[in-house]
Design an enzyme around this catalytic site. Sequence first.
Site, PDB file in Angstrom:
ATOM      1  N   LYS A   1       0.842  -1.199   0.000  1.00 22.30           N
ATOM      2  CA  LYS A   1       0.000   0.000   0.000  1.00 22.30           C
ATOM      3  C   LYS A   1       0.874   1.245   0.000  1.00 22.30           C
ATOM      4  O   LYS A   1       1.915   1.258   0.655  1.00 22.30           O
ATOM      5  CB  LYS A   1      -0.879   0.022   1.258  1.00 22.30           C
TER       6      LYS A   1
ATOM      7  N   ARG B   1     -10.581 -11.302   1.230  1.00 20.95           N
ATOM      8  CA  ARG B   1     -11.523 -12.237   0.606  1.00 20.95           C
ATOM      9  C   ARG B   1     -10.917 -13.639   0.513  1.00 20.95           C
ATOM     10  O   ARG B   1     -11.647 -14.636   0.503  1.00 20.95           O
ATOM     11  CB  ARG B   1     -11.950 -11.701  -0.768  1.00 20.95           C
TER      12      ARG B   1
HETATM   13  N1  BES Z   1      -8.058  -3.760   4.228  1.00 24.20           N
HETATM   14  C1  BES Z   1      -8.284  -3.255   2.939  1.00 24.20           C
HETATM   15  C2  BES Z   1      -9.571  -2.456   2.816  1.00 24.20           C
HETATM   16  C3  BES Z   1      -9.716  -1.199   3.632  1.00 24.20           C
HETATM   17  C4  BES Z   1      -9.565   0.028   3.037  1.00 24.20           C
HETATM   18  C5  BES Z   1     -10.065  -1.243   4.974  1.00 24.20           C
HETATM   19  C6  BES Z   1      -9.719   1.181   3.767  1.00 24.20           C
HETATM   20  C7  BES Z   1     -10.212  -0.090   5.716  1.00 24.20           C
HETATM   21  C8  BES Z   1     -10.059   1.123   5.101  1.00 24.20           C
HETATM   22  C9  BES Z   1      -8.366  -4.398   1.924  1.00 24.20           C
HETATM   23  O1  BES Z   1      -7.607  -5.503   2.201  1.00 24.20           O
HETATM   24  C10 BES Z   1      -7.852  -3.848   0.625  1.00 24.20           C
HETATM   25  O2  BES Z   1      -6.716  -3.505   0.568  1.00 24.20           O
HETATM   26  N2  BES Z   1      -8.726  -3.772  -0.363  1.00 24.20           N
HETATM   27  C11 BES Z   1      -8.379  -3.256  -1.653  1.00 24.20           C
HETATM   28  C12 BES Z   1      -8.949  -4.210  -2.672  1.00 24.20           C
HETATM   29  C13 BES Z   1      -8.482  -3.925  -4.058  1.00 24.20           C
HETATM   30  C14 BES Z   1      -7.020  -4.252  -4.205  1.00 24.20           C
HETATM   31  C15 BES Z   1      -9.320  -4.741  -5.009  1.00 24.20           C
HETATM   32  C16 BES Z   1      -8.999  -1.871  -1.802  1.00 24.20           C
HETATM   33  O3  BES Z   1     -10.124  -1.667  -1.356  1.00 24.20           O
HETATM   34  O4  BES Z   1      -8.323  -1.004  -2.316  1.00 24.20           O
HETATM   35 ZN    ZN Z   2      -5.604  -5.381   1.532  1.00 26.74          ZN
END
Ligand code: BES
Ligand code: ZN
Length: 484
Positions: A259, A333
Amino acid sequence: MLPHIDIINQILPDQSVICIIGSDELPEWLSLSSSEISYVKRCLADKEELICVNSYFKLSIIIREKDEANVYTRHEKLRRTAVLAAELIKKHKKTAFTICSYQSDKNAISVFAEGLVLGVYSFSKYKEKSMEDDLSIYPQNISLYGDIDKKDIEWLSAIWGSVYFARDMVNEPLSHLNTEIFAEKIFEFGEAAGLKVENYGKKKIESLKMSGLIAVNKGSVDPPAFSILEWKPENPINSKPVILVGKGVVFDTGGINLKPGSSLDDMKSDMAGGAVVAAVLAAIARTKLNIHLIGLIPITDNRPGLNAIVPGDIISMENGKTVEVLNTDAEGRLILADALIYADNYDPSLVISVATLTGSAENAFGNQAIAAMGNAGDDIFRILREAGYEVHERIAEMPFFSEYGEMMKSDIADLKNIGGKKAGAITAGKFLENFTISPFIHLDIAGTAMFDKKEFYHPKGGTGYGVRLLAGFLKQLVNGNNKL
Ligand code: BES
Ligand code: ZN
Ligand code: ZN
């Protein structure tokens, strides 16, 4: 630390009180002097909602209930006003006080107390001078007088304890809450509440072929865990259990799809779904609700370690489906899929997943609603929606059309773990739907699990959002004699 609560049947003249009134009349037992009474009457005539009378030896706070047409708005207003009252009490250093009501809404005391206790939560254990050292300003004893019974208090106490637990878990950083510690905390909290709890370690997880959890864990130094919590009363209303599945990613770096800087800030909160599941099960066990309930929590961190999964990798899931991992940051997921497959072994009547799953859910609803979707049918959704209004943890329902599922098809495997830029919260839910054949609801709490500033009785940081929603929903399933 939670304040001590009891019911009293008499108010003494020197007691500090918060009195919720439903009309402009004052009860005698407030024991105010005639000049104090005329002051309060003047304020009421001026439509003031919170009136404070400081009689030196005691404090009297009078809350005039608003004539909101909608009962949900009226209750939420009381929860929020309770936070203002708590601040006054703190300022005047009253450690004990009584909450009472007069000619007001039947549930006034209960919702007011709820808002107050949720509002005084603090997470200060890592500060040199923690809240625990400063008990003089904390409401240590709260007495309730009037329209409230023992059962209400038992429910409230269980809810408070559970919300505090969920908030604590979210607020704990990875340094103090890695996979092993999170699983231990779930075990301790669950056992104390009367649940049967079992924690699976790496070997057992491997033998069960939980491929998603194993894959996500490959970049980590800490082994994965899988917590199972069960509440099974003797003659439950349901012959097939309700199962709650919670995402337990103790920290989400994104993995090899690391990230970017500021997106990492709050990722200690990525186990919020798991915390909610453990918290709800504990509340249900504490109040001995007559429903057979199981909680499943897959736990790991998501890190770009040397052996970490990389984009393009393919995982074979235990139900026979293969998944192409196109983004290692869509890890939640993958681990939830294992838990959903495992859930089906119990032949459940309903499976609900709770997870901080997508930024897309947060973008859609901010921190005002939980994104909800699924195939469990309108009757169940109606109860869930109603439970959300009741506790003001509202759900926003998203469509669950099969076309969204098409977006998760991979060119070289059965599924891919990302569906593209559009409808991200829904495609994530659709992905999960592939791993259970039971009636299914998915709750994405990414927007609500953690607040970046205090909002009424929600503190900055972990909110415990989802605990009151699901506990209220399950209570309604039991009390409403609903067929499962
Ligand atoms: N843990 C994150 C989602 C999240 C985002 C939680 C903001 C709390 C606040 C999740 O694992 C993630 O990174 N999701 C990605 C999915 C994408 C790569 C399809 C996202 O939402 O950007
Ligand atoms: Zn994630
Ligand atoms: Zn995540």
